[in-house]
Scaffold this active site. Structure first.
Site, PDB file in Angstrom:
ATOM      1  N   ASN A 211      50.419  90.093 -16.272  1.00 19.30           N
ATOM      2  CA  ASN A 211      49.721  90.128 -14.983  1.00 19.30           C
ATOM      3  C   ASN A 211      49.024  91.481 -14.826  1.00 19.30           C
ATOM      4  O   ASN A 211      49.097  92.324 -15.713  1.00 19.30           O
ATOM      5  CB  ASN A 211      50.700  89.870 -13.836  1.00 19.30           C
ATOM      6  CG  ASN A 211      51.835  90.877 -13.841  1.00 19.30           C
ATOM      7  OD1 ASN A 211      51.613  92.076 -13.699  1.00 19.30           O
ATOM      8  ND2 ASN A 211      53.056  90.399 -14.038  1.00 19.30           N
ATOM      9  N   ASP A 280      57.158  85.469 -14.061  1.00 17.32           N
ATOM     10  CA  ASP A 280      58.151  84.493 -13.619  1.00 17.32           C
ATOM     11  C   ASP A 280      58.454  83.449 -14.688  1.00 17.32           C
ATOM     12  O   ASP A 280      59.482  82.792 -14.633  1.00 17.32           O
ATOM     13  CB  ASP A 280      57.655  83.788 -12.345  1.00 17.32           C
ATOM     14  CG  ASP A 280      57.719  84.725 -11.146  1.00 17.32           C
ATOM     15  OD1 ASP A 280      58.590  85.602 -11.143  1.00 17.32           O
ATOM     16  OD2 ASP A 280      56.882  84.586 -10.230  1.00 17.32           O
ATOM     17  N   LYS A 290      50.802  83.408 -35.948  1.00 16.35           N
ATOM     18  CA  LYS A 290      49.646  83.240 -35.049  1.00 16.35           C
ATOM     19  C   LYS A 290      49.262  81.761 -34.892  1.00 16.35           C
ATOM     20  O   LYS A 290      49.140  81.059 -35.901  1.00 16.35           O
ATOM     21  CB  LYS A 290      48.458  84.032 -35.624  1.00 16.35           C
ATOM     22  CG  LYS A 290      47.260  84.031 -34.713  1.00 16.35           C
ATOM     23  CD  LYS A 290      46.088  84.746 -35.344  1.00 16.35           C
ATOM     24  CE  LYS A 290      44.842  84.526 -34.509  1.00 16.35           C
ATOM     25  NZ  LYS A 290      43.625  84.802 -35.228  1.00 16.35           N
ATOM     26  N   PRO A 307      64.580  85.400 -16.291  1.00 14.83           N
ATOM     27  CA  PRO A 307      65.661  85.758 -15.358  1.00 14.83           C
ATOM     28  C   PRO A 307      65.087  86.515 -14.177  1.00 14.83           C
ATOM     29  O   PRO A 307      64.114  87.254 -14.330  1.00 14.83           O
ATOM     30  CB  PRO A 307      66.554  86.672 -16.206  1.00 14.83           C
ATOM     31  CG  PRO A 307      65.665  87.221 -17.263  1.00 14.83           C
ATOM     32  CD  PRO A 307      64.639  86.151 -17.551  1.00 14.83           C
ATOM     33  N   ASP A 308      65.667  86.326 -12.989  1.00 14.26           N
ATOM     34  CA  ASP A 308      65.265  87.140 -11.841  1.00 14.26           C
ATOM     35  C   ASP A 308      66.155  88.392 -11.861  1.00 14.26           C
ATOM     36  O   ASP A 308      67.336  88.338 -11.479  1.00 14.26           O
ATOM     37  CB  ASP A 308      65.430  86.355 -10.536  1.00 14.26           C
ATOM     38  CG  ASP A 308      64.799  87.103  -9.366  1.00 14.26           C
ATOM     39  OD1 ASP A 308      64.951  88.341  -9.302  1.00 14.26           O
ATOM     40  OD2 ASP A 308      64.150  86.457  -8.527  1.00 14.26           O
ATOM     41  N   ILE A 309      65.576  89.485 -12.329  1.00 22.82           N
ATOM     42  CA  ILE A 309      66.360  90.717 -12.556  1.00 22.82           C
ATOM     43  C   ILE A 309      66.977  91.203 -11.243  1.00 22.82           C
ATOM     44  O   ILE A 309      68.167  91.525 -11.168  1.00 22.82           O
ATOM     45  CB  ILE A 309      65.453  91.802 -13.176  1.00 22.82           C
ATOM     46  CG1 ILE A 309      64.868  91.271 -14.500  1.00 22.82           C
ATOM     47  CG2 ILE A 309      66.210  93.107 -13.391  1.00 22.82           C
ATOM     48  CD1 ILE A 309      63.678  92.046 -15.019  1.00 22.82           C
ATOM     49  N   PHE A 327      60.564  94.483  -3.888  1.00 19.07           N
ATOM     50  CA  PHE A 327      59.176  94.468  -3.437  1.00 19.07           C
ATOM     51  C   PHE A 327      58.761  93.006  -3.335  1.00 19.07           C
ATOM     52  O   PHE A 327      59.157  92.207  -4.188  1.00 19.07           O
ATOM     53  CB  PHE A 327      58.258  95.180  -4.447  1.00 19.07           C
ATOM     54  CG  PHE A 327      58.039  96.631  -4.126  1.00 19.07           C
ATOM     55  CD1 PHE A 327      59.097  97.523  -4.172  1.00 19.07           C
ATOM     56  CD2 PHE A 327      56.780  97.104  -3.773  1.00 19.07           C
ATOM     57  CE1 PHE A 327      58.909  98.858  -3.870  1.00 19.07           C
ATOM     58  CE2 PHE A 327      56.576  98.437  -3.472  1.00 19.07           C
ATOM     59  CZ  PHE A 327      57.635  99.320  -3.514  1.00 19.07           C
ATOM     60  N   LYS A 341      62.597  86.429   0.952  1.00 24.34           N
ATOM     61  CA  LYS A 341      63.119  87.064  -0.271  1.00 24.34           C
ATOM     62  C   LYS A 341      64.263  88.022   0.063  1.00 24.34           C
ATOM     63  O   LYS A 341      65.232  88.133  -0.687  1.00 24.34           O
ATOM     64  CB  LYS A 341      62.001  87.822  -1.000  1.00 24.34           C
ATOM     65  CG  LYS A 341      61.066  86.877  -1.746  1.00 24.34           C
ATOM     66  CD  LYS A 341      59.894  87.589  -2.389  1.00 24.34           C
ATOM     67  CE  LYS A 341      58.897  86.547  -2.918  1.00 24.34           C
ATOM     68  NZ  LYS A 341      57.613  87.102  -3.282  1.00 24.34           N
ATOM     69  N   LYS A 345      67.543  86.896  -1.786  1.00 20.63           N
ATOM     70  CA  LYS A 345      67.994  87.766  -2.880  1.00 20.63           C
ATOM     71  C   LYS A 345      69.068  88.750  -2.405  1.00 20.63           C
ATOM     72  O   LYS A 345      69.497  89.611  -3.166  1.00 20.63           O
ATOM     73  CB  LYS A 345      66.804  88.516  -3.492  1.00 20.63           C
ATOM     74  CG  LYS A 345      65.722  87.581  -4.084  1.00 20.63           C
ATOM     75  CD  LYS A 345      64.811  88.277  -5.074  1.00 20.63           C
ATOM     76  CE  LYS A 345      63.641  87.377  -5.458  1.00 20.63           C
ATOM     77  NZ  LYS A 345      62.931  87.813  -6.664  1.00 20.63           N
TER      78      LYS A 345
HETATM   79  N1  CTP Z   1      61.647  90.187  -9.560  1.00 18.50           N
HETATM   80  C1  CTP Z   1      62.515  90.372 -10.609  1.00 18.50           C
HETATM   81  N2  CTP Z   1      62.563  89.457 -11.624  1.00 18.50           N
HETATM   82  C2  CTP Z   1      61.761  88.380 -11.613  1.00 18.50           C
HETATM   83  C3  CTP Z   1      60.849  88.201 -10.542  1.00 18.50           C
HETATM   84  C4  CTP Z   1      60.816  89.126  -9.528  1.00 18.50           C
HETATM   85  O1  CTP Z   1      63.257  91.354 -10.625  1.00 18.50           O
HETATM   86  N3  CTP Z   1      61.812  87.520 -12.604  1.00 18.50           N
HETATM   87  C5  CTP Z   1      61.651  91.163  -8.443  1.00 18.50           C
HETATM   88  C6  CTP Z   1      60.390  91.973  -8.308  1.00 18.50           C
HETATM   89  O2  CTP Z   1      60.498  93.192  -9.016  1.00 18.50           O
HETATM   90  C7  CTP Z   1      60.330  92.216  -6.807  1.00 18.50           C
HETATM   91  C8  CTP Z   1      60.987  90.981  -6.215  1.00 18.50           C
HETATM   92  O3  CTP Z   1      61.756  90.412  -7.258  1.00 18.50           O
HETATM   93  O4  CTP Z   1      61.114  93.308  -6.415  1.00 18.50           O
HETATM   94  C9  CTP Z   1      60.032  89.944  -5.686  1.00 18.50           C
HETATM   95  O5  CTP Z   1      59.081  89.665  -6.684  1.00 18.50           O
HETATM   96  P1  CTP Z   1      57.824  88.726  -6.381  1.00 18.50           P
HETATM   97  O6  CTP Z   1      57.015  88.617  -7.607  1.00 18.50           O
HETATM   98  O7  CTP Z   1      57.184  89.149  -5.096  1.00 18.50           O
HETATM   99  O8  CTP Z   1      58.490  87.353  -6.037  1.00 18.50           O
HETATM  100  P2  CTP Z   1      59.268  86.279  -6.874  1.00 18.50           P
HETATM  101  O9  CTP Z   1      60.731  86.462  -6.589  1.00 18.50           O
HETATM  102  O10 CTP Z   1      58.856  86.314  -8.296  1.00 18.50           O
HETATM  103  O11 CTP Z   1      58.773  84.959  -6.143  1.00 18.50           O
HETATM  104  P3  CTP Z   1      57.274  84.348  -6.071  1.00 18.50           P
HETATM  105  O12 CTP Z   1      56.603  84.716  -7.371  1.00 18.50           O
HETATM  106  O13 CTP Z   1      57.510  82.910  -5.897  1.00 18.50           O
HETATM  107  O14 CTP Z   1      56.598  84.990  -4.873  1.00 18.50           O
END
Ligand code: CTP
Length: 407
Positions: A211, A280, A290, A307-309, A327, A341, A345
């Protein structure tokens, strides 16, 4: 040698007084400490020292006029005010201090000071009798009430032949004082982990999904936490940014790697600030070689969730969970989505960031956010990402200490 002002942007404002010649030395010594300098001069200052001197030393054009068609479109007073991490007026004449006290903005330097959200520091220099006068002292009191910092003048021989208080503070002391101002100690003894930048999820050995995150806000937060006295680890996806001095860097590529490195150090972390724009989704099974073009017009990639860290950290139990700040990068329904969130979270704080606005978006140097907590909502107006980072760290430090105090 550690440069105490590296990565700092200082606007040096020079007003009309005999000590104006010392501004050239101030400029050089601040540069020696790593600061990037821009300069602005009042018309009276230009009678004592030429703009050419400061232009040559600062390696930047000198800002001279409030209503200059050229600079207003490039770097006008608002831009200069936002650019600076700190504004130093040295020397500050009695007249300038009086105009500052009145909140005037009818010349460039007063307008910059009025427009600034960063720290403004004034180093007075004048004849001892002018300094002692009630009018000047009242003006000094007024600007101090407004949280403008004063570098008090010294005592000694004056250019006018008199002896007394009014000499510009010694240049070395000015530089030391400014360096100390960037160090707040509000996070002394704390371990802070910041994630920043994008992650890259491999498609094959040479391609990836990612991104537009530049990492600027995360790096600025890591630096501000370091200046506040914390031991900081920055876990960063790929960026083009220099690592702030005295910050430990852990470079990662993918979300999985970012999680692994974060978990490795989370046990000894007091505050976790998740600024990274983590992808995500990742490709379920990246190709080992390749991917070649075939006769097909379409290519399908099977994606699975990363994983959502942040969530993994906030789920930690038995006192292992640090004070956790997320954030929320949103393009619509900013506050509502951020609140969701915060709850889902289970965070201590969330910073709601409108990334859809190109003036404050991913690659911009500016940002504007609202911080939400449980029964708490505080807006931080548009400013440079560095200034914002310092204000956010001060706020996070306060909230963190409060949460320790009240459990
Ligand atoms: N985050 C994370 N790991 C992920 C996705 C998000 O640690 N896989 C953390 C980001 O660093 C941020 C927070 O979660 O602090 C919210 O991230 P954001 O991209 O705004 O939201 P998402 O939880 O990914 O949800 P969405 O994309 O549906 O808005």
């Amino acid at each position: 040698m550690i440069k105490r002002l590296s990565n700092k942007r200082i606007l040096l404002g020079v007003t009309g007084g005999i000590a104006a010649y010392k501004s050239a030395e101030i400029c050089r010594r601040l540069q020696d400490e790593g600061a990037e300098i821009r300069t602005a001069m009042t018309s009276a200052a230009q009678k004592f020292i030429t703009p050419l001197t400061l232009q040559a030393l600062s390696r930047n054009p000198v800002h001279l006029d409030l209503l200059d068609a050229q600079t207003e479109s490039a770097m006008g007073h608002i831009e200069v005010a936002r650019w600076a991490d700190l504004i130093l007026i040295a020397p500050a004449s009695a007249d300038f201090i009086s105009r500052l006290a009145q909140g005037r903005s009818d010349d460039l330097l007063t307008a910059i000071c009025l427009a600034a959200d960063c720290k403004v520091v004034v180093a007075p220099s004048m004849n001892r009798s002018m300094w002692e006068k009630k009018a000047t002292q009242n003006n000094m009191g007024e600007i101090q009430n407004r949280k403008i910092d004063i570098l008090n003048p010294g005592e000694g021989d004056q250019a006018c032949g008199e002896i007394g208080v009014g000499r510009l503070m010694e240049v070395g002391n000015i530089v030391n004082s400014l360096s100390e101002m960037f160090e707040t100690h509000s996070l002394s003894g704390k371990n802070v982990v910041v994630t920043a930048g994008p992650t890259r999820e491999a498609i094959d050995p040479i391609r990836y999904i990612s991104n537009h995150s530049s990492g600027k806000q995360g790096y600025a937060i890591a630096e501000a936490a370091m200046e506040a006295g914390a031991a900081v680890t920055l876990i960063s996806g790929p960026t083009n940014l220099p690592v702030p001095a005295r910050v430990e860097i852990v470079n990662v590529g993918s979300a999985d790697e970012m999680l692994e490195k974060t978990l490795n150090i989370i046990e000894r972390t007091d505050i976790f600030i998740s600024v990274a724009a983590v992808a995500d989704f990742k490709v379920e099974s990246p190709a080992l070689s390749k991917i070649k073009k075939t006769g097909e017009l379409k290519l399908s990639l099977e994606l699975s969730k990363t994983p959502d860290i942040l969530l993994e950290i906030s789920k930690l139990k038995n006192g292992r969970k640090p004070f956790t700040v997320g954030f929320a990068a949103e393009t619509e329904n900013l506050i509502k989505n951020a609140e969701k969130k915060l709850r889902e979270k289970d965070l201590d704080l969330i910073v709601a960031n409108n990334v859809g606005d190109p003036t404050i978006g991913f690659d911009s140097d500016l940002n504007e956010v609202t911080v939400l907590g449980h029964e708490l909502n505080k807006s931080f107006p548009k400013s440079s990402k560095k200034t914002l980072a310092r204000n956010l760290i001060a706020f996070i430090a306060e909230r963190c200490l409060e949460s320790i105090a009240y459990g």
